[in-house]
Design a protein around this motif. Sequence first.
Motif, PDB file in Angstrom:
ATOM      1  N   MET A 198      -5.008 -17.415   0.487  1.00  0.00           N
ATOM      2  CA  MET A 198      -4.018 -16.709  -0.340  1.00  0.00           C
ATOM      3  C   MET A 198      -4.124 -15.195  -0.160  1.00  0.00           C
ATOM      4  SD  MET A 198      -2.459 -19.159  -1.810  1.00  0.00           S
ATOM      5  CE  MET A 198      -1.692 -18.755  -3.343  1.00  0.00           C
ATOM      6  N   ALA A 199      -4.687 -14.762   0.970  1.00  0.00           N
ATOM      7  CA  ALA A 199      -4.930 -13.342   1.222  1.00  0.00           C
ATOM      8  C   ALA A 199      -3.892 -12.767   2.185  1.00  0.00           C
ATOM      9  CB  ALA A 199      -6.329 -13.132   1.793  1.00  0.00           C
ATOM     10  N   PHE A 200      -3.423 -11.559   1.852  1.00  0.00           N
ATOM     11  CA  PHE A 200      -2.449 -10.836   2.665  1.00  0.00           C
ATOM     12  C   PHE A 200      -2.890  -9.381   2.775  1.00  0.00           C
ATOM     13  CE2 PHE A 200      -0.177 -14.361   0.866  1.00  0.00           C
ATOM     14  CZ  PHE A 200       0.780 -14.718   1.799  1.00  0.00           C
ATOM     15  N   ASN A 201      -2.483  -8.735   3.849  1.00  0.00           N
ATOM     16  CA  ASN A 201      -2.608  -7.290   3.992  1.00  0.00           C
ATOM     17  C   ASN A 201      -1.203  -6.726   4.091  1.00  0.00           C
ATOM     18  OD1 ASN A 201      -5.413  -7.104   3.976  1.00  0.00           O
ATOM     19  ND2 ASN A 201      -5.546  -7.484   6.164  1.00  0.00           N
ATOM     20  N   SER A 202      -0.951  -5.685   3.337  1.00  0.00           N
ATOM     21  CA  SER A 202       0.367  -5.060   3.351  1.00  0.00           C
ATOM     22  C   SER A 202       0.214  -3.616   3.802  1.00  0.00           C
ATOM     23  CB  SER A 202       0.995  -5.125   1.953  1.00  0.00           C
ATOM     24  OG  SER A 202       2.341  -4.722   1.996  1.00  0.00           O
ATOM     25  N   THR A 203       1.044  -3.229   4.755  1.00  0.00           N
ATOM     26  CA  THR A 203       0.939  -1.905   5.358  1.00  0.00           C
ATOM     27  C   THR A 203       2.209  -1.113   5.097  1.00  0.00           C
ATOM     28  OG1 THR A 203      -0.468  -2.821   7.082  1.00  0.00           O
ATOM     29  CG2 THR A 203       0.517  -0.684   7.529  1.00  0.00           C
ATOM     30  N   PHE A 204       2.000   0.166   4.783  1.00  0.00           N
ATOM     31  CA  PHE A 204       3.097   1.116   4.600  1.00  0.00           C
ATOM     32  C   PHE A 204       2.661   2.449   5.173  1.00  0.00           C
ATOM     33  CE2 PHE A 204       4.748   4.644   1.989  1.00  0.00           C
ATOM     34  CZ  PHE A 204       6.076   4.569   2.359  1.00  0.00           C
ATOM     35  N   ASP A 205       3.407   2.940   6.114  1.00  0.00           N
ATOM     36  CA  ASP A 205       3.185   4.282   6.673  1.00  0.00           C
ATOM     37  C   ASP A 205       1.729   4.504   7.106  1.00  0.00           C
ATOM     38  OD1 ASP A 205       4.297   6.669   7.506  1.00  0.00           O
ATOM     39  OD2 ASP A 205       4.105   7.653   5.557  1.00  0.00           O
ATOM     40  N   GLY A 206       1.137   3.467   7.704  1.00  0.00           N
ATOM     41  CA  GLY A 206      -0.228   3.585   8.205  1.00  0.00           C
ATOM     42  C   GLY A 206      -1.318   3.298   7.195  1.00  0.00           C
ATOM     43  N   HIS A 207      -0.967   2.971   5.962  1.00  0.00           N
ATOM     44  CA  HIS A 207      -1.945   2.663   4.912  1.00  0.00           C
ATOM     45  C   HIS A 207      -1.879   1.177   4.601  1.00  0.00           C
ATOM     46  CE1 HIS A 207      -2.476   6.950   4.227  1.00  0.00           C
ATOM     47  NE2 HIS A 207      -1.155   7.044   4.293  1.00  0.00           N
ATOM     48  N   THR A 208      -3.037   0.575   4.336  1.00  0.00           N
ATOM     49  CA  THR A 208      -3.094  -0.865   4.093  1.00  0.00           C
ATOM     50  C   THR A 208      -3.736  -1.152   2.746  1.00  0.00           C
ATOM     51  OG1 THR A 208      -3.269  -1.298   6.462  1.00  0.00           O
ATOM     52  CG2 THR A 208      -3.969  -3.061   4.987  1.00  0.00           C
ATOM     53  N   ILE A 209      -3.152  -2.120   2.034  1.00  0.00           N
ATOM     54  CA  ILE A 209      -3.749  -2.636   0.803  1.00  0.00           C
ATOM     55  C   ILE A 209      -3.910  -4.142   0.964  1.00  0.00           C
ATOM     56  CG2 ILE A 209      -2.903  -0.843  -0.756  1.00  0.00           C
ATOM     57  CD1 ILE A 209      -0.665  -2.803  -1.531  1.00  0.00           C
ATOM     58  N   ASN A 210      -4.872  -4.677   0.256  1.00  0.00           N
ATOM     59  CA  ASN A 210      -5.135  -6.106   0.296  1.00  0.00           C
ATOM     60  C   ASN A 210      -4.601  -6.761  -0.961  1.00  0.00           C
ATOM     61  OD1 ASN A 210      -7.903  -4.588   1.309  1.00  0.00           O
ATOM     62  ND2 ASN A 210      -7.075  -6.069   2.740  1.00  0.00           N
ATOM     63  N   LEU A 211      -3.974  -7.906  -0.783  1.00  0.00           N
ATOM     64  CA  LEU A 211      -3.506  -8.718  -1.901  1.00  0.00           C
ATOM     65  C   LEU A 211      -4.188 -10.074  -1.792  1.00  0.00           C
ATOM     66  CD1 LEU A 211      -0.739  -7.145  -0.673  1.00  0.00           C
ATOM     67  CD2 LEU A 211       0.114  -8.118  -2.766  1.00  0.00           C
TER      68      LEU A 211
END
Length: 136
Positions: free
Chosen positions: A11-24
Motif C-alpha cells: 500500500m506504499a506509493f511515492n509521489s513526486t512534484f517538481d523534483g521533491h518526493t513524499i511517501n504515502l
Amino acid sequence: METVTIWENRMAFNSTFDGHTINLNGETGADGKRLGFGPKALLLSGLAGCSGIDVVEILNKMKVEFTKFEIVCDADAVEEHPKIFKDIHITYKINADKSNEDKVRRAIDLSLEKYCGVAAMLRKNSAIIPKLEFID
C-alpha cells in the motif's frame, strides 16, 4: 501543476512534484500507527501549509513579529463511503505580543476566506473551524 505518484509495494506509493518526493502508505504497523502519510493526512497538511504561508505573508506585511508559529489540523471522517471529513478544526498557535491579537485574527480570516485555495476546496464539503492560541 502535475504530480506523479508511483506504486512501490503493498500500500506504499511515492509521489513526486517538481523534483521533491513524499511517501504515502495506507498500511498500519504492528504498533497501530500508520507507516506513512495517508492521503487525508496530506490534505490536512496541505491546508495547514497553504494557510500558514498566507498568514506569515500577511503578518509580515502588518509588521507583526512572532518567534513561533504552529498549525494543528484535526478532522474525523464520516463512517460511510466516501469517507469525507466532518468539520475540520484548525488551531493556529503563535508566539507574538497579545496586543496584536486582532491583526493575527485578521490574517487567519483573510487566509481562510480569501487566499487559501486548499481551504476553498475543502470548505465545499467540510466546515473549517479556526482557533487561535498564544503560546510562549
